[in-house]
Write a protein that holds these residues in place. Sequence first.
Motif, short mmCIF file in Angstrom:
data_model
loop_
_atom_site.label_atom_id
_atom_site.label_comp_id
_atom_site.label_asym_id
_atom_site.label_seq_id
_atom_site.Cartn_x
_atom_site.Cartn_y
_atom_site.Cartn_z
N SER A 24 0.83 -1.20 0.00
CA SER A 24 0.00 0.00 0.00
C SER A 24 0.87 1.26 0.00
O SER A 24 0.46 2.30 -0.50
CB SER A 24 -0.94 0.01 1.22
N ALA A 145 -6.30 -5.94 4.85
CA ALA A 145 -6.94 -4.63 4.89
C ALA A 145 -6.47 -3.81 6.07
O ALA A 145 -6.30 -2.59 5.97
CB ALA A 145 -8.46 -4.79 4.95
N ALA A 256 -9.87 0.83 2.85
CA ALA A 256 -9.50 -0.51 3.31
C ALA A 256 -10.44 -1.03 4.40
O ALA A 256 -10.54 -2.23 4.62
CB ALA A 256 -8.06 -0.49 3.83
#
Length: 399
Positions: A24, A145, A256
Amino acid sequence: MNLFRNRNFNIFLTVQALSVAGDSFSALAIPLLVLHATGSVVQMGVLTGLSGAASLVTGVFAGYLADRLDRRTLLIACDLARAALYAAIPIVWISGPQIWLLYVIVPVGAALGMIFQVTYVTVVPSLVEPGQITQANGRLYAIYAAGGIGGPALVGVISQAYGPVVAIGLDAATFVVSALGLMLVRLRPAAAPQDRGGLLEGARFLWRQPVLRSLTILLTFFIFLTAGVDDIVIYHLKHDLSQNDDAVGLVLACAAVGTILGAPLIARIRKAIGFGHTWVSATTLSGLAMGGVGLATGVPVIAVLMALFVFGTAVAGICSQSFRQEITPSHLLGRVTAAFWTIHYVLGPAGAALLTLGAARFGVATVAVIAGAGCVLVSLSGLLTPIRRPLTPGNPAGR
Protein backbone atom coordinates in the motif's frame (compact mmCIF):
# COMPACT_ATOMS: atom_id res chain seq x y z
CA MET A 1 -7.73 -27.62 13.78
CA ASN A 2 -9.02 -24.21 14.81
CA LEU A 3 -7.46 -21.49 12.66
CA PHE A 4 -6.37 -19.58 15.76
CA ARG A 5 -4.26 -22.61 16.75
CA ASN A 6 -2.79 -23.17 13.31
CA ARG A 7 0.80 -21.97 13.78
CA ASN A 8 1.77 -22.00 10.09
CA PHE A 9 -1.36 -20.17 8.99
CA ASN A 10 -0.97 -17.52 11.70
CA ILE A 11 2.66 -16.86 10.79
CA PHE A 12 1.66 -16.60 7.14
CA LEU A 13 -1.17 -14.25 8.11
CA THR A 14 1.12 -11.96 10.13
CA VAL A 15 3.98 -11.60 7.68
CA GLN A 16 1.61 -11.00 4.77
CA ALA A 17 -0.07 -8.20 6.70
CA LEU A 18 3.32 -6.49 6.84
CA SER A 19 3.93 -7.13 3.18
CA VAL A 20 0.54 -5.71 2.21
CA ALA A 21 1.20 -2.62 4.31
CA GLY A 22 4.31 -2.19 2.20
CA ASP A 23 2.36 -2.77 -1.00
CA SER A 24 0.00 0.00 0.00
CA PHE A 25 3.01 2.26 0.48
CA SER A 26 4.14 1.82 -3.12
CA ALA A 27 0.57 1.79 -4.50
CA LEU A 28 0.10 5.31 -3.16
CA ALA A 29 3.68 6.59 -3.07
CA ILE A 30 4.48 5.85 -6.72
CA PRO A 31 1.47 7.76 -8.16
CA LEU A 32 2.27 10.62 -5.76
CA LEU A 33 5.90 10.51 -6.87
CA VAL A 34 4.83 10.81 -10.51
CA LEU A 35 2.33 13.56 -9.73
CA HIS A 36 4.90 15.53 -7.71
CA ALA A 37 7.53 15.21 -10.44
CA THR A 38 5.37 15.69 -13.55
CA GLY A 39 1.90 16.87 -12.49
CA SER A 40 0.47 14.44 -15.06
CA VAL A 41 -2.44 12.10 -14.37
CA VAL A 42 -1.83 10.57 -17.81
CA GLN A 43 1.63 9.39 -16.76
CA MET A 44 0.06 7.90 -13.64
CA GLY A 45 -2.33 5.99 -15.88
CA VAL A 46 0.45 4.87 -18.22
CA LEU A 47 2.42 3.41 -15.30
CA THR A 48 -0.70 1.65 -14.02
CA GLY A 49 -1.28 0.32 -17.53
CA LEU A 50 2.32 -0.91 -17.82
CA SER A 51 1.98 -2.67 -14.47
CA GLY A 52 -1.16 -4.39 -15.68
CA ALA A 53 0.52 -5.38 -18.95
CA ALA A 54 3.50 -6.82 -17.07
CA SER A 55 1.17 -8.83 -14.84
CA LEU A 56 -0.69 -10.05 -17.90
CA VAL A 57 2.47 -11.29 -19.62
CA THR A 58 3.76 -12.88 -16.43
CA GLY A 59 0.49 -14.72 -15.97
CA VAL A 60 1.40 -16.86 -18.97
CA PHE A 61 4.06 -18.69 -16.96
CA ALA A 62 3.33 -17.77 -13.30
CA GLY A 63 0.97 -20.70 -12.81
CA TYR A 64 3.46 -23.12 -14.32
CA LEU A 65 6.12 -21.92 -11.86
CA ALA A 66 3.72 -22.23 -8.92
CA ASP A 67 2.78 -25.79 -9.89
CA ARG A 68 6.34 -26.94 -10.65
CA LEU A 69 8.62 -25.22 -8.09
CA ASP A 70 8.65 -25.31 -4.31
CA ARG A 71 5.93 -22.79 -3.49
CA ARG A 72 7.37 -21.43 -0.25
CA THR A 73 10.77 -20.85 -1.88
CA LEU A 74 9.10 -19.07 -4.78
CA LEU A 75 7.24 -16.72 -2.41
CA ILE A 76 10.46 -15.88 -0.55
CA ALA A 77 12.34 -15.23 -3.80
CA CYS A 78 9.63 -12.86 -5.04
CA ASP A 79 9.72 -10.89 -1.76
CA LEU A 80 13.51 -10.53 -1.78
CA ALA A 81 13.58 -9.50 -5.44
CA ARG A 82 10.93 -6.83 -4.85
CA ALA A 83 12.84 -5.56 -1.82
CA ALA A 84 15.91 -5.01 -3.99
CA LEU A 85 13.89 -3.33 -6.74
CA TYR A 86 12.05 -0.82 -4.57
CA ALA A 87 15.18 -0.06 -2.53
CA ALA A 88 16.79 1.14 -5.76
CA ILE A 89 14.28 4.01 -6.15
CA PRO A 90 15.32 6.11 -3.12
CA ILE A 91 18.99 5.34 -3.81
CA VAL A 92 18.83 6.61 -7.40
CA TRP A 93 16.49 9.47 -6.48
CA ILE A 94 19.23 11.02 -4.34
CA SER A 95 20.60 12.66 -7.47
CA GLY A 96 17.17 14.00 -8.42
CA PRO A 97 13.87 12.73 -9.95
CA GLN A 98 14.41 9.84 -12.35
CA ILE A 99 10.99 9.06 -13.85
CA TRP A 100 12.53 6.66 -16.35
CA LEU A 101 13.47 4.38 -13.46
CA LEU A 102 9.83 3.93 -12.51
CA TYR A 103 9.04 2.73 -16.02
CA VAL A 104 11.57 -0.06 -15.43
CA ILE A 105 10.97 -0.97 -11.79
CA VAL A 106 7.18 -0.72 -11.58
CA PRO A 107 6.44 -3.26 -14.37
CA VAL A 108 9.10 -5.69 -13.09
CA GLY A 109 7.72 -5.34 -9.58
CA ALA A 110 4.23 -6.02 -10.93
CA ALA A 111 5.50 -9.15 -12.69
CA LEU A 112 7.02 -10.45 -9.45
CA GLY A 113 3.82 -9.51 -7.66
CA MET A 114 1.81 -11.60 -10.12
CA ILE A 115 3.99 -14.65 -9.47
CA PHE A 116 3.65 -14.07 -5.72
CA GLN A 117 -0.13 -13.68 -5.87
CA VAL A 118 -0.65 -16.81 -7.96
CA THR A 119 1.59 -18.83 -5.65
CA TYR A 120 -0.07 -17.39 -2.54
CA VAL A 121 -3.46 -18.68 -3.74
CA THR A 122 -2.02 -22.18 -4.17
CA VAL A 123 -0.51 -22.11 -0.67
CA VAL A 124 -3.70 -21.45 1.31
CA PRO A 125 -5.18 -24.97 0.80
CA SER A 126 -1.84 -26.37 2.06
CA LEU A 127 -2.16 -24.41 5.30
CA VAL A 128 -5.78 -25.09 6.31
CA GLU A 129 -8.41 -27.81 6.08
CA PRO A 130 -10.72 -27.89 3.01
CA GLY A 131 -13.75 -26.69 4.99
CA GLN A 132 -11.81 -23.68 6.31
CA ILE A 133 -10.77 -22.15 2.98
CA THR A 134 -13.44 -19.43 2.82
CA GLN A 135 -12.88 -18.56 6.49
CA ALA A 136 -9.11 -18.48 5.98
CA ASN A 137 -9.43 -16.24 2.92
CA GLY A 138 -11.71 -13.95 4.89
CA ARG A 139 -9.13 -13.58 7.65
CA LEU A 140 -6.33 -13.04 5.16
CA TYR A 141 -8.31 -10.30 3.41
CA ALA A 142 -9.18 -8.70 6.75
CA ILE A 143 -5.58 -8.72 7.97
CA TYR A 144 -4.42 -7.42 4.60
CA ALA A 145 -6.94 -4.63 4.89
CA ALA A 146 -5.73 -3.77 8.39
CA GLY A 147 -2.25 -3.37 6.92
CA GLY A 148 -3.81 -1.39 4.10
CA ILE A 149 -5.39 1.05 6.55
CA GLY A 150 -2.16 1.85 8.36
CA GLY A 151 -0.17 1.90 5.14
CA PRO A 152 -1.97 4.66 3.20
CA ALA A 153 -2.48 6.79 6.31
CA LEU A 154 1.21 6.53 7.18
CA VAL A 155 2.43 7.05 3.65
CA GLY A 156 0.33 10.21 3.39
CA VAL A 157 2.01 11.61 6.51
CA ILE A 158 5.49 10.50 5.40
CA SER A 159 4.97 11.81 1.88
CA GLN A 160 3.80 15.16 3.18
CA ALA A 161 6.76 15.45 5.55
CA TYR A 162 9.63 13.76 3.67
CA GLY A 163 8.36 13.00 0.18
CA PRO A 164 6.97 9.78 -1.37
CA VAL A 165 10.42 8.41 -2.17
CA VAL A 166 11.04 7.73 1.54
CA ALA A 167 7.79 5.76 1.74
CA ILE A 168 8.96 3.58 -1.15
CA GLY A 169 12.15 2.84 0.77
CA LEU A 170 10.06 1.60 3.72
CA ASP A 171 8.13 -0.59 1.29
CA ALA A 172 11.37 -2.38 0.42
CA ALA A 173 11.97 -3.13 4.11
CA THR A 174 8.53 -4.75 4.52
CA PHE A 175 9.33 -7.24 1.76
CA VAL A 176 12.45 -8.32 3.66
CA VAL A 177 10.42 -8.90 6.82
CA SER A 178 7.84 -10.87 4.86
CA ALA A 179 10.54 -13.11 3.36
CA LEU A 180 12.04 -13.81 6.79
CA GLY A 181 8.62 -14.75 8.16
CA LEU A 182 7.89 -17.09 5.26
CA MET A 183 11.05 -19.01 6.12
CA LEU A 184 9.30 -20.11 9.33
CA VAL A 185 6.19 -21.46 7.55
CA ARG A 186 5.78 -25.17 6.80
CA LEU A 187 3.33 -26.37 4.13
CA ARG A 188 1.63 -29.72 3.62
CA PRO A 189 3.13 -31.47 0.58
CA ALA A 190 1.21 -30.76 -2.63
CA ALA A 191 0.19 -33.50 -5.03
CA ALA A 192 2.77 -34.24 -7.71
CA PRO A 193 1.99 -32.66 -11.11
CA GLN A 194 0.13 -35.10 -13.36
CA ASP A 195 0.64 -33.28 -16.65
CA ARG A 196 3.08 -31.00 -18.40
CA GLY A 197 0.60 -28.41 -19.67
CA GLY A 198 1.03 -24.68 -19.08
CA LEU A 199 -1.41 -21.78 -19.05
CA LEU A 200 -3.63 -23.48 -21.67
CA GLU A 201 -4.23 -26.38 -19.30
CA GLY A 202 -5.55 -23.92 -16.72
CA ALA A 203 -7.64 -22.16 -19.37
CA ARG A 204 -9.18 -25.46 -20.45
CA PHE A 205 -10.22 -26.18 -16.86
CA LEU A 206 -11.84 -22.73 -16.64
CA TRP A 207 -13.73 -23.28 -19.88
CA ARG A 208 -15.07 -26.68 -18.80
CA GLN A 209 -16.39 -25.29 -15.47
CA PRO A 210 -19.51 -23.18 -16.24
CA VAL A 211 -19.33 -20.91 -13.17
CA LEU A 212 -15.62 -20.17 -13.58
CA ARG A 213 -16.11 -19.57 -17.30
CA SER A 214 -18.85 -17.01 -16.64
CA LEU A 215 -16.85 -15.33 -13.85
CA THR A 216 -13.82 -14.99 -16.10
CA ILE A 217 -15.79 -13.26 -18.85
CA LEU A 218 -17.66 -10.89 -16.53
CA LEU A 219 -14.56 -9.97 -14.54
CA THR A 220 -12.68 -9.14 -17.73
CA PHE A 221 -15.10 -6.27 -18.33
CA PHE A 222 -15.36 -5.35 -14.65
CA ILE A 223 -11.57 -4.99 -14.36
CA PHE A 224 -11.49 -2.92 -17.55
CA LEU A 225 -13.89 -0.44 -15.95
CA THR A 226 -12.22 -0.28 -12.52
CA ALA A 227 -8.46 -0.77 -13.09
CA GLY A 228 -7.72 2.96 -12.83
CA VAL A 229 -10.05 3.81 -9.94
CA ASP A 230 -7.26 4.62 -7.44
CA ASP A 231 -5.59 6.93 -9.95
CA ILE A 232 -8.74 8.94 -10.64
CA VAL A 233 -9.55 9.17 -6.92
CA ILE A 234 -6.06 10.53 -6.22
CA TYR A 235 -6.41 12.94 -9.16
CA HIS A 236 -9.89 14.01 -8.01
CA LEU A 237 -8.63 14.77 -4.51
CA LYS A 238 -5.43 16.52 -5.57
CA HIS A 239 -6.54 18.33 -8.74
CA ASP A 240 -10.28 18.94 -8.35
CA LEU A 241 -10.51 19.38 -4.58
CA SER A 242 -6.99 20.74 -3.90
CA GLN A 243 -6.36 18.30 -1.03
CA ASN A 244 -2.91 17.45 0.33
CA ASP A 245 -1.22 14.04 0.53
CA ASP A 246 -2.56 13.47 4.05
CA ALA A 247 -6.13 13.55 2.73
CA VAL A 248 -5.26 11.11 -0.06
CA GLY A 249 -3.77 8.69 2.45
CA LEU A 250 -6.79 9.05 4.72
CA VAL A 251 -9.26 8.27 1.92
CA LEU A 252 -7.39 5.15 0.81
CA ALA A 253 -7.02 4.05 4.42
CA CYS A 254 -10.77 4.42 4.95
CA ALA A 255 -11.33 2.44 1.76
CA ALA A 256 -9.50 -0.51 3.31
CA VAL A 257 -12.11 -0.53 6.10
CA GLY A 258 -14.46 -1.96 3.47
CA THR A 259 -12.42 -5.15 3.36
CA ILE A 260 -12.32 -5.45 7.14
CA LEU A 261 -16.10 -5.13 7.29
CA GLY A 262 -16.69 -7.55 4.42
CA ALA A 263 -14.18 -10.30 5.17
CA PRO A 264 -15.73 -11.71 8.39
CA LEU A 265 -19.20 -11.77 6.81
CA ILE A 266 -18.45 -13.56 3.55
CA ALA A 267 -18.73 -17.16 4.81
CA ARG A 268 -22.14 -16.46 6.39
CA ILE A 269 -23.43 -14.46 3.42
CA ARG A 270 -22.39 -17.13 0.96
CA LYS A 271 -23.99 -19.87 3.06
CA ALA A 272 -27.23 -17.91 3.36
CA ILE A 273 -27.82 -16.74 -0.23
CA GLY A 274 -25.36 -18.74 -2.30
CA PHE A 275 -22.31 -17.89 -4.35
CA GLY A 276 -24.06 -16.27 -7.31
CA HIS A 277 -26.30 -13.83 -5.46
CA THR A 278 -23.42 -12.88 -3.16
CA TRP A 279 -21.13 -12.10 -6.11
CA VAL A 280 -23.75 -10.15 -8.08
CA SER A 281 -24.86 -8.08 -5.07
CA ALA A 282 -21.29 -7.24 -4.09
CA THR A 283 -20.13 -6.16 -7.54
CA THR A 284 -23.31 -4.12 -8.07
CA LEU A 285 -22.57 -2.23 -4.85
CA SER A 286 -19.03 -1.54 -6.08
CA GLY A 287 -20.33 -0.11 -9.35
CA LEU A 288 -22.79 2.21 -7.60
CA ALA A 289 -20.09 3.43 -5.21
CA MET A 290 -17.65 4.10 -8.05
CA GLY A 291 -20.22 6.23 -9.85
CA GLY A 292 -20.84 8.21 -6.69
CA VAL A 293 -17.13 8.97 -6.16
CA GLY A 294 -17.00 11.19 -9.23
CA LEU A 295 -19.97 13.27 -8.03
CA ALA A 296 -18.74 13.67 -4.44
CA THR A 297 -17.13 16.96 -3.46
CA GLY A 298 -16.19 16.26 0.16
CA VAL A 299 -13.38 14.10 1.49
CA PRO A 300 -15.58 12.25 4.07
CA VAL A 301 -18.13 11.30 1.39
CA ILE A 302 -15.41 10.06 -0.96
CA ALA A 303 -13.90 8.03 1.88
CA VAL A 304 -17.26 6.34 2.63
CA LEU A 305 -17.91 5.62 -1.06
CA MET A 306 -14.46 4.11 -1.49
CA ALA A 307 -15.07 1.95 1.59
CA LEU A 308 -18.29 0.69 -0.03
CA PHE A 309 -16.47 0.10 -3.33
CA VAL A 310 -13.78 -1.95 -1.60
CA PHE A 311 -16.37 -3.76 0.57
CA GLY A 312 -18.06 -4.99 -2.60
CA THR A 313 -14.88 -6.03 -4.37
CA ALA A 314 -13.60 -7.77 -1.21
CA VAL A 315 -16.76 -9.83 -0.75
CA ALA A 316 -16.84 -10.77 -4.43
CA GLY A 317 -13.11 -11.51 -4.47
CA ILE A 318 -13.09 -13.74 -1.40
CA CYS A 319 -16.13 -15.62 -2.66
CA SER A 320 -14.63 -16.13 -6.12
CA GLN A 321 -11.18 -17.16 -4.88
CA SER A 322 -12.53 -19.62 -2.34
CA PHE A 323 -14.75 -21.31 -4.90
CA ARG A 324 -11.80 -21.64 -7.30
CA GLN A 325 -9.59 -23.15 -4.57
CA GLU A 326 -12.30 -25.59 -3.52
CA ILE A 327 -12.98 -27.14 -6.92
CA THR A 328 -9.51 -27.08 -8.51
CA PRO A 329 -7.06 -29.98 -8.00
CA SER A 330 -3.94 -28.87 -6.09
CA HIS A 331 -1.51 -29.79 -8.87
CA LEU A 332 -3.45 -27.55 -11.29
CA LEU A 333 -4.34 -24.66 -8.99
CA GLY A 334 -1.41 -22.43 -9.99
CA ARG A 335 -2.20 -22.64 -13.70
CA VAL A 336 -5.94 -22.23 -13.20
CA THR A 337 -5.35 -19.16 -11.02
CA ALA A 338 -2.87 -17.70 -13.51
CA ALA A 339 -5.21 -18.33 -16.43
CA PHE A 340 -8.14 -16.82 -14.52
CA TRP A 341 -6.23 -13.65 -13.66
CA THR A 342 -4.44 -13.36 -17.00
CA ILE A 343 -7.67 -13.57 -18.98
CA HIS A 344 -9.72 -11.21 -16.84
CA TYR A 345 -6.87 -8.68 -16.55
CA VAL A 346 -6.34 -8.61 -20.32
CA LEU A 347 -8.27 -5.36 -20.72
CA GLY A 348 -7.06 -3.82 -17.43
CA PRO A 349 -4.10 -1.84 -18.82
CA ALA A 350 -6.22 -0.29 -21.56
CA GLY A 351 -8.98 0.44 -19.05
CA ALA A 352 -6.62 2.22 -16.66
CA ALA A 353 -5.14 4.31 -19.47
CA LEU A 354 -8.57 5.25 -20.88
CA LEU A 355 -10.03 6.04 -17.46
CA THR A 356 -7.21 8.43 -16.54
CA LEU A 357 -7.11 9.96 -20.03
CA GLY A 358 -10.87 10.50 -19.82
CA ALA A 359 -10.51 12.05 -16.36
CA ALA A 360 -7.92 14.52 -17.68
CA ARG A 361 -10.02 15.44 -20.72
CA PHE A 362 -13.64 15.23 -19.57
CA GLY A 363 -13.36 15.32 -15.79
CA VAL A 364 -13.51 12.69 -13.06
CA ALA A 365 -17.27 13.02 -12.59
CA THR A 366 -18.07 12.02 -16.17
CA VAL A 367 -15.79 9.00 -16.40
CA ALA A 368 -16.64 7.76 -12.89
CA VAL A 369 -20.39 7.79 -13.56
CA ILE A 370 -19.98 6.06 -16.93
CA ALA A 371 -17.63 3.43 -15.50
CA GLY A 372 -19.83 2.86 -12.46
CA ALA A 373 -22.92 2.36 -14.63
CA GLY A 374 -20.95 -0.08 -16.76
CA CYS A 375 -19.96 -2.06 -13.66
CA VAL A 376 -23.60 -2.37 -12.60
CA LEU A 377 -24.58 -3.65 -16.06
CA VAL A 378 -21.76 -6.20 -16.02
CA SER A 379 -22.71 -7.34 -12.54
CA LEU A 380 -26.41 -7.77 -13.26
CA SER A 381 -25.50 -9.72 -16.40
CA GLY A 382 -24.33 -12.43 -14.02
CA LEU A 383 -27.98 -13.22 -13.31
CA LEU A 384 -28.23 -14.53 -16.88
CA THR A 385 -25.31 -16.96 -16.45
CA PRO A 386 -24.63 -20.17 -14.43
CA ILE A 387 -23.32 -17.93 -11.62
CA ARG A 388 -26.89 -17.37 -10.45
CA ARG A 389 -27.58 -21.06 -9.75
CA PRO A 390 -29.55 -21.40 -6.50
CA LEU A 391 -28.12 -22.82 -3.28
CA THR A 392 -28.68 -26.58 -3.32
CA PRO A 393 -26.84 -29.51 -1.71
CA GLY A 394 -25.63 -30.70 -5.10
CA ASN A 395 -24.40 -27.34 -6.28
CA PRO A 396 -20.87 -26.57 -5.12
CA ALA A 397 -21.15 -22.95 -6.22
CA GLY A 398 -23.53 -22.38 -3.38
CA ARG A 399 -21.26 -23.64 -0.68
